[in-house]
Design a protein around this motif. Structure first.
Motif, PDB file in Angstrom:
ATOM      1  N   VAL A 278      -1.065  -4.642   0.107  1.00  0.00           N
ATOM      2  CA  VAL A 278      -1.632  -4.449   1.444  1.00  0.00           C
ATOM      3  C   VAL A 278      -3.056  -3.932   1.273  1.00  0.00           C
ATOM      4  O   VAL A 278      -3.302  -3.048   0.460  1.00  0.00           O
ATOM      5  CB  VAL A 278      -0.820  -3.410   2.262  1.00  0.00           C
ATOM      6  CG1 VAL A 278      -1.460  -3.154   3.615  1.00  0.00           C
ATOM      7  CG2 VAL A 278       0.607  -3.855   2.442  1.00  0.00           C
ATOM      8  N   SER A 279      -3.966  -4.484   2.074  1.00  0.00           N
ATOM      9  CA  SER A 279      -5.342  -4.017   2.065  1.00  0.00           C
ATOM     10  C   SER A 279      -5.883  -4.061   3.485  1.00  0.00           C
ATOM     11  O   SER A 279      -5.874  -5.114   4.117  1.00  0.00           O
ATOM     12  CB  SER A 279      -6.198  -4.900   1.153  1.00  0.00           C
ATOM     13  OG  SER A 279      -7.545  -4.472   1.179  1.00  0.00           O
ATOM     14  N   VAL A 280      -6.325  -2.909   3.997  1.00  0.00           N
ATOM     15  CA  VAL A 280      -6.904  -2.823   5.332  1.00  0.00           C
ATOM     16  C   VAL A 280      -8.129  -1.921   5.263  1.00  0.00           C
ATOM     17  O   VAL A 280      -8.020  -0.750   4.890  1.00  0.00           O
ATOM     18  CB  VAL A 280      -5.896  -2.269   6.363  1.00  0.00           C
ATOM     19  CG1 VAL A 280      -6.534  -2.197   7.745  1.00  0.00           C
ATOM     20  CG2 VAL A 280      -4.624  -3.101   6.399  1.00  0.00           C
TER      21      VAL A 280
ATOM     22  N   THR B 246      -5.933   0.362   0.100  1.00  0.00           N
ATOM     23  CA  THR B 246      -5.015  -0.593  -0.512  1.00  0.00           C
ATOM     24  C   THR B 246      -3.735   0.078  -0.992  1.00  0.00           C
ATOM     25  O   THR B 246      -3.705   1.283  -1.248  1.00  0.00           O
ATOM     26  CB  THR B 246      -5.670  -1.292  -1.718  1.00  0.00           C
ATOM     27  OG1 THR B 246      -5.982  -0.317  -2.707  1.00  0.00           O
ATOM     28  CG2 THR B 246      -6.926  -2.046  -1.312  1.00  0.00           C
ATOM     29  N   LEU B 247      -2.705  -0.728  -1.102  1.00  0.00           N
ATOM     30  CA  LEU B 247      -1.447  -0.301  -1.718  1.00  0.00           C
ATOM     31  C   LEU B 247      -0.984  -1.410  -2.643  1.00  0.00           C
ATOM     32  O   LEU B 247      -1.016  -2.591  -2.277  1.00  0.00           O
ATOM     33  CB  LEU B 247      -0.360  -0.064  -0.672  1.00  0.00           C
ATOM     34  CG  LEU B 247      -0.523   1.116   0.285  1.00  0.00           C
ATOM     35  CD1 LEU B 247       0.613   1.121   1.303  1.00  0.00           C
ATOM     36  CD2 LEU B 247      -0.572   2.427  -0.469  1.00  0.00           C
ATOM     37  N   THR B 248      -0.530  -1.020  -3.828  1.00  0.00           N
ATOM     38  CA  THR B 248       0.104  -1.991  -4.710  1.00  0.00           C
ATOM     39  C   THR B 248       1.528  -2.228  -4.211  1.00  0.00           C
ATOM     40  O   THR B 248       2.017  -1.518  -3.334  1.00  0.00           O
ATOM     41  CB  THR B 248       0.169  -1.463  -6.161  1.00  0.00           C
ATOM     42  OG1 THR B 248       1.031  -0.311  -6.188  1.00  0.00           O
ATOM     43  CG2 THR B 248      -1.210  -1.133  -6.697  1.00  0.00           C
TER      44      THR B 248
ATOM     45  N   GLU C 239      -1.061   2.558   6.780  1.00  0.00           N
ATOM     46  CA  GLU C 239       0.031   3.406   7.263  1.00  0.00           C
ATOM     47  C   GLU C 239       0.830   2.709   8.361  1.00  0.00           C
ATOM     48  O   GLU C 239       2.031   2.936   8.495  1.00  0.00           O
ATOM     49  CB  GLU C 239      -0.521   4.745   7.777  1.00  0.00           C
ATOM     50  CG  GLU C 239      -1.099   5.624   6.695  1.00  0.00           C
ATOM     51  CD  GLU C 239      -2.556   5.293   6.334  1.00  0.00           C
ATOM     52  OE1 GLU C 239      -3.070   5.937   5.412  1.00  0.00           O
ATOM     53  OE2 GLU C 239      -3.165   4.407   6.957  1.00  0.00           O
ATOM     54  N   TRP C 240       0.172   1.872   9.144  1.00  0.00           N
ATOM     55  CA  TRP C 240       0.865   1.102  10.173  1.00  0.00           C
ATOM     56  C   TRP C 240       1.891   0.201   9.510  1.00  0.00           C
ATOM     57  O   TRP C 240       3.043   0.117   9.959  1.00  0.00           O
ATOM     58  CB  TRP C 240      -0.126   0.262  10.988  1.00  0.00           C
ATOM     59  CG  TRP C 240       0.516  -0.476  12.108  1.00  0.00           C
ATOM     60  CD1 TRP C 240       0.582  -0.080  13.403  1.00  0.00           C
ATOM     61  CD2 TRP C 240       1.210  -1.738  12.040  1.00  0.00           C
ATOM     62  NE1 TRP C 240       1.266  -1.001  14.149  1.00  0.00           N
ATOM     63  CE2 TRP C 240       1.670  -2.031  13.339  1.00  0.00           C
ATOM     64  CE3 TRP C 240       1.494  -2.635  11.021  1.00  0.00           C
ATOM     65  CZ2 TRP C 240       2.388  -3.190  13.630  1.00  0.00           C
ATOM     66  CZ3 TRP C 240       2.218  -3.786  11.313  1.00  0.00           C
ATOM     67  CH2 TRP C 240       2.648  -4.043  12.604  1.00  0.00           C
ATOM     68  N   CYS C 241       1.490  -0.474   8.442  1.00  0.00           N
ATOM     69  CA  CYS C 241       2.412  -1.367   7.720  1.00  0.00           C
ATOM     70  C   CYS C 241       3.603  -0.598   7.162  1.00  0.00           C
ATOM     71  O   CYS C 241       4.747  -1.047   7.260  1.00  0.00           O
ATOM     72  CB  CYS C 241       1.676  -2.082   6.587  1.00  0.00           C
ATOM     73  SG  CYS C 241       0.339  -3.146   7.126  1.00  0.00           S
ATOM     74  N   VAL C 242       3.328   0.560   6.591  1.00  0.00           N
ATOM     75  CA  VAL C 242       4.398   1.397   6.035  1.00  0.00           C
ATOM     76  C   VAL C 242       5.356   1.821   7.145  1.00  0.00           C
ATOM     77  O   VAL C 242       6.580   1.712   7.000  1.00  0.00           O
ATOM     78  CB  VAL C 242       3.813   2.625   5.301  1.00  0.00           C
ATOM     79  CG1 VAL C 242       4.904   3.631   4.968  1.00  0.00           C
ATOM     80  CG2 VAL C 242       3.075   2.182   4.036  1.00  0.00           C
ATOM     81  N   ALA C 243       4.823   2.282   8.266  1.00  0.00           N
ATOM     82  CA  ALA C 243       5.678   2.724   9.378  1.00  0.00           C
ATOM     83  C   ALA C 243       6.524   1.577   9.913  1.00  0.00           C
ATOM     84  O   ALA C 243       7.727   1.732  10.158  1.00  0.00           O
ATOM     85  CB  ALA C 243       4.821   3.309  10.503  1.00  0.00           C
TER      86      ALA C 243
END
Length: 106
Positions: free
Chosen positions: A25-27, A31-33, A68-72
């Motif tokens: 994810v990249s916004v 980023t998050l791996t 954080e939106w994606c994680v939530a």
């Protein structure tokens, strides 16, 4: 995470197994791996569950477009809750209109 269900979350786990350090994810430069995404989503899902949120519960997510939106969102899916994204730019008039059309159980 995902409680043994097949589907998108299961596929995310498989992707992480193949290459845990790959970008997931990249916004706006954050980023998050794949591994980080699954770890953060698992922690958020646990926090939701500890708070008493479970399958079928509606969880409103009101935050700008961020990782954080994606994680939530996916934490809700992981525990069987229903994510309900809400645009933080929604004005009071729009909110009143929306709320009057929602079911009483919401």
């Amino acid at each position: 995470m995902g409680r043994g269900r097949e589907g998108v979350l299961h596929r995310f786990v498989r992707l992480a197994e193949l290459d845990p350090l790959a970008l997931f994810v990249s916004v706006d430069g954050a980023t998050l791996t794949r591994r980080q995404f699954l770890n953060q989503t698992g922690k958020a899902a646990g926090a939701l569950a500890i708070s008493g949120i479970g399958p079928g519960d509606v969880v409103v997510i009101c935050t700008p477009n961020r990782v954080e939106w994606c994680v939530a969102f996916w934490a809700c899916v992981a525990i069987g809750a229903v994510p309900a994204p809400l645009d933080p730019a929604t004005g009071i008039w729009e909110m009143r209109q929306l709320l009057q059309h929602l079911s009483p159980q919401f």
